[in-house]
Motif scaffolding. Sequence first.
Motif, PDB file in Angstrom:
ATOM      1  N   THR A  67      10.624  -3.440 -33.910  1.00 26.08           N
ATOM      2  CA  THR A  67      10.084  -2.233 -33.111  1.00 26.08           C
ATOM      3  C   THR A  67      10.609  -0.999 -32.877  1.00 26.08           C
ATOM      4  OG1 THR A  67       8.321  -4.075 -31.952  1.00 26.08           O
ATOM      5  CG2 THR A  67       8.457  -1.741 -30.962  1.00 26.08           C
ATOM      6  N   ASP A  68      10.140   0.078 -33.149  1.00 22.19           N
ATOM      7  CA  ASP A  68      10.851   1.394 -33.051  1.00 22.19           C
ATOM      8  C   ASP A  68      10.282   1.905 -31.867  1.00 22.19           C
ATOM      9  OD1 ASP A  68      11.883   3.778 -33.393  1.00 22.19           O
ATOM     10  OD2 ASP A  68      10.353   4.516 -35.032  1.00 22.19           O
ATOM     11  N   VAL A  69      11.022   1.821 -30.663  1.00 23.67           N
ATOM     12  CA  VAL A  69      10.625   2.174 -29.470  1.00 23.67           C
ATOM     13  C   VAL A  69      10.564   3.604 -29.202  1.00 23.67           C
ATOM     14  CG1 VAL A  69      11.167   1.899 -26.959  1.00 23.67           C
ATOM     15  CG2 VAL A  69      11.377  -0.269 -28.627  1.00 23.67           C
ATOM     16  N   HIS A  70      11.629   4.231 -29.824  1.00 21.55           N
ATOM     17  CA  HIS A  70      11.924   5.693 -29.404  1.00 21.55           C
ATOM     18  C   HIS A  70      11.518   6.470 -30.542  1.00 21.55           C
ATOM     19  CE1 HIS A  70      13.831   4.290 -25.673  1.00 21.55           C
ATOM     20  NE2 HIS A  70      14.504   3.594 -26.289  1.00 21.55           N
ATOM     21  N   GLY A  71      10.794   6.116 -31.840  1.00 25.13           N
ATOM     22  CA  GLY A  71      10.365   6.862 -32.814  1.00 25.13           C
ATOM     23  C   GLY A  71      11.599   7.612 -33.602  1.00 25.13           C
ATOM     24  N   VAL A  72      12.757   6.735 -33.703  1.00 27.78           N
ATOM     25  CA  VAL A  72      13.810   7.181 -34.538  1.00 27.78           C
ATOM     26  C   VAL A  72      14.074   6.227 -35.667  1.00 27.78           C
ATOM     27  CG1 VAL A  72      14.942   8.011 -32.537  1.00 27.78           C
ATOM     28  CG2 VAL A  72      15.349   5.607 -32.972  1.00 27.78           C
ATOM     29  N   LEU A  73      13.064   5.488 -36.258  1.00 29.41           N
ATOM     30  CA  LEU A  73      13.492   4.485 -37.451  1.00 29.41           C
ATOM     31  C   LEU A  73      14.279   5.418 -38.404  1.00 29.41           C
ATOM     32  CD1 LEU A  73      12.583   1.566 -38.311  1.00 29.41           C
ATOM     33  CD2 LEU A  73      11.165   2.829 -39.698  1.00 29.41           C
ATOM     34  N   PRO A  74      14.088   6.424 -38.971  1.00 27.26           N
ATOM     35  CA  PRO A  74      14.887   6.743 -40.064  1.00 27.26           C
ATOM     36  C   PRO A  74      16.263   6.948 -39.545  1.00 27.26           C
ATOM     37  CG  PRO A  74      12.844   8.162 -39.942  1.00 27.26           C
ATOM     38  CD  PRO A  74      12.930   7.106 -38.716  1.00 27.26           C
ATOM     39  N   ARG A  75      16.639   7.327 -38.420  1.00 26.87           N
ATOM     40  CA  ARG A  75      18.108   7.416 -38.144  1.00 26.87           C
ATOM     41  C   ARG A  75      18.774   6.069 -38.157  1.00 26.87           C
ATOM     42  NH1 ARG A  75      19.515  12.431 -39.034  1.00 26.87           N
ATOM     43  NH2 ARG A  75      18.905  14.262 -37.461  1.00 26.87           N
ATOM     44  N   PHE A  76      17.939   4.836 -37.474  1.00 26.17           N
ATOM     45  CA  PHE A  76      18.358   3.684 -37.269  1.00 26.17           C
ATOM     46  C   PHE A  76      18.463   3.205 -38.708  1.00 26.17           C
ATOM     47  CE2 PHE A  76      16.789  -0.706 -37.941  1.00 26.17           C
ATOM     48  CZ  PHE A  76      17.568  -1.399 -37.283  1.00 26.17           C
ATOM     49  N   LEU A  77      17.755   3.287 -39.761  1.00 27.04           N
ATOM     50  CA  LEU A  77      17.876   3.018 -40.995  1.00 27.04           C
ATOM     51  C   LEU A  77      19.085   3.358 -41.948  1.00 27.04           C
ATOM     52  CD1 LEU A  77      14.277   2.357 -42.337  1.00 27.04           C
ATOM     53  CD2 LEU A  77      15.819   0.558 -41.441  1.00 27.04           C
ATOM     54  N   GLN A  78      19.149   4.748 -41.453  1.00 27.71           N
ATOM     55  CA  GLN A  78      20.202   5.542 -42.105  1.00 27.71           C
ATOM     56  C   GLN A  78      21.779   5.029 -41.485  1.00 27.71           C
ATOM     57  OE1 GLN A  78      21.150   9.496 -40.829  1.00 27.71           O
ATOM     58  NE2 GLN A  78      21.419  10.276 -42.689  1.00 27.71           N
ATOM     59  N   PHE A  79      21.789   4.708 -40.396  1.00 30.01           N
ATOM     60  CA  PHE A  79      23.055   4.064 -39.865  1.00 30.01           C
ATOM     61  C   PHE A  79      23.231   2.725 -40.207  1.00 30.01           C
ATOM     62  CE2 PHE A  79      25.572   2.325 -36.351  1.00 30.01           C
ATOM     63  CZ  PHE A  79      26.738   3.511 -36.345  1.00 30.01           C
ATOM     64  N   PHE A  80      22.482   1.824 -40.094  1.00 28.08           N
ATOM     65  CA  PHE A  80      22.565   0.691 -40.528  1.00 28.08           C
ATOM     66  C   PHE A  80      22.853   0.203 -41.838  1.00 28.08           C
ATOM     67  CE2 PHE A  80      20.274  -3.520 -41.994  1.00 28.08           C
ATOM     68  CZ  PHE A  80      21.190  -4.376 -41.691  1.00 28.08           C
ATOM     69  N   HIS A  81      22.085   1.260 -42.612  1.00 25.47           N
ATOM     70  CA  HIS A  81      22.292   0.949 -44.133  1.00 25.47           C
ATOM     71  C   HIS A  81      23.527   1.328 -44.526  1.00 25.47           C
ATOM     72  CE1 HIS A  81      17.681   0.580 -45.420  1.00 25.47           C
ATOM     73  NE2 HIS A  81      18.255  -0.440 -44.527  1.00 25.47           N
ATOM     74  N   ARG A  82      24.099   2.589 -43.917  1.00 26.10           N
ATOM     75  CA  ARG A  82      25.364   3.180 -44.298  1.00 26.10           C
ATOM     76  C   ARG A  82      26.569   2.036 -43.867  1.00 26.10           C
ATOM     77  NH1 ARG A  82      29.414   6.222 -42.145  1.00 26.10           N
ATOM     78  NH2 ARG A  82      30.348   7.729 -43.519  1.00 26.10           N
ATOM     79  N   LEU A  83      26.250   1.466 -42.821  1.00 24.16           N
ATOM     80  CA  LEU A  83      27.206   0.662 -42.336  1.00 24.16           C
ATOM     81  C   LEU A  83      27.492  -0.448 -43.125  1.00 24.16           C
ATOM     82  CD1 LEU A  83      27.124   0.029 -38.558  1.00 24.16           C
ATOM     83  CD2 LEU A  83      29.138   0.765 -39.622  1.00 24.16           C
ATOM     84  N   VAL A  84      26.089  -0.959 -43.587  1.00 26.00           N
ATOM     85  CA  VAL A  84      26.172  -2.340 -44.693  1.00 26.00           C
ATOM     86  C   VAL A  84      26.789  -2.097 -45.831  1.00 26.00           C
ATOM     87  CG1 VAL A  84      24.663  -3.875 -45.897  1.00 26.00           C
ATOM     88  CG2 VAL A  84      24.216  -3.487 -43.306  1.00 26.00           C
ATOM     89  N   ALA A  85      26.328  -0.710 -46.399  1.00 20.50           N
ATOM     90  CA  ALA A  85      26.903  -0.525 -47.861  1.00 20.50           C
ATOM     91  C   ALA A  85      28.577  -0.254 -47.852  1.00 20.50           C
ATOM     92  CB  ALA A  85      26.217   0.958 -48.089  1.00 20.50           C
ATOM     93  N   LEU A  86      29.032   0.518 -46.773  1.00 15.11           N
ATOM     94  CA  LEU A  86      30.444   0.676 -46.716  1.00 15.11           C
ATOM     95  C   LEU A  86      31.366  -0.548 -46.453  1.00 15.11           C
ATOM     96  CD1 LEU A  86      30.710   3.997 -45.052  1.00 15.11           C
ATOM     97  CD2 LEU A  86      30.949   3.820 -47.206  1.00 15.11           C
ATOM     98  N   GLY A  87      30.708  -1.356 -45.585  1.00 10.85           N
ATOM     99  CA  GLY A  87      31.360  -2.668 -45.480  1.00 10.85           C
ATOM    100  C   GLY A  87      31.469  -3.481 -46.559  1.00 10.85           C
ATOM    101  N   THR A  88      30.271  -3.523 -47.441  1.00 11.44           N
ATOM    102  CA  THR A  88      30.198  -4.363 -48.554  1.00 11.44           C
ATOM    103  C   THR A  88      31.208  -3.818 -49.542  1.00 11.44           C
ATOM    104  OG1 THR A  88      27.729  -4.707 -48.032  1.00 11.44           O
ATOM    105  CG2 THR A  88      28.505  -4.986 -50.299  1.00 11.44           C
ATOM    106  N   LYS A  89      31.141  -2.470 -49.706  1.00  7.94           N
ATOM    107  CA  LYS A  89      31.902  -1.754 -50.700  1.00  7.94           C
ATOM    108  C   LYS A  89      33.717  -2.580 -50.531  1.00  7.94           C
ATOM    109  CE  LYS A  89      31.190   2.416 -51.738  1.00  7.94           C
ATOM    110  NZ  LYS A  89      30.542   2.420 -53.289  1.00  7.94           N
TER     111      LYS A  89
END
Length: 292
Positions: free
Chosen positions: A47-69
């Motif tokens: 649930t996107d409580v504050h209307g920030v889903l794009p920012r959340f996904l950008q941050f989360f996906h970046r963390l996962v990508a860099l950690g996976t690399k």
Amino acid sequence: MRGSLRLRPDAAINQLLVYALAVSARRYGVEVHALCAMSTHLHLVVTDVHGVLPRFLQFFHRLVALGTKVLRKWEGPVWDHEPTSVVRLLTQAAMVEKIAYVLANPVAAGLVRHAREWPGIKVDAGELGRGVLHATRPSAYLDPENPQWIEQATLPLALPPDIDHEAAEGFRHQVAAELERLEAQAHAEAERQEVGFLGAERASEVSPYERATSFERQRVRNPTFAVGREQGDACRAAAATVRAFRSSYRAALERWRADVRSALFPAGTWWMRVFHGASVSSACAIDVTLAA
């Protein structure tokens, strides 16, 4: 990461995913209801409580990508270039069906006979709204001196906003029943094709540098909402709402391009509001439950 097995479940990848999701959800105030990490992709219901889903996904996906690399010693891209599929869940039926679908993914893919056997990060139906995932900060990638990377991260699993605690047990039973139906469907399909299930142990031993060999159908439709089966009235109302939004957006954009900076965009507009400071109607609540 179409076809790539970079997220093949193991202790290090599981730790990274839970930690990254917990930190990202806390940073952006996103409530997590369900998740399942496959070897090739991720499923979330939030649930996107504050209307920030794009920012959340950008941050989360970046963390996962860099950690996976780092963990996989991989130089190439981790994610493919397709936009994330985001589906708004408009009814309780849609929430039940989508959460069960997320949990059943390893079974539908022929990896394990039952969702609970999947060795990757996932949620069991009984944990909905009351489970908590924990992870220690991954030492292979994140700087322990940086205060934003807390040592211990916790991820409480929230109930969807329309499900109160009195109705929680019934909701969990509904999801469990739908999950059982999807598992039975996958079992029948495997029997029809005369194929077996890979099994949790073998799924954990597959090389993360291989690619999935099974056919993956390209997206022919990219829905923006779901209402559940046999919800005709809700579907028609939702479709009308989407059409109205797009019509209003196009009209506002035409005025903006004509240099009318007072153009009012419909509620739900994100890019124009964040990057161009456009005015947006506040006629609807922010709370939105989505599957990504």
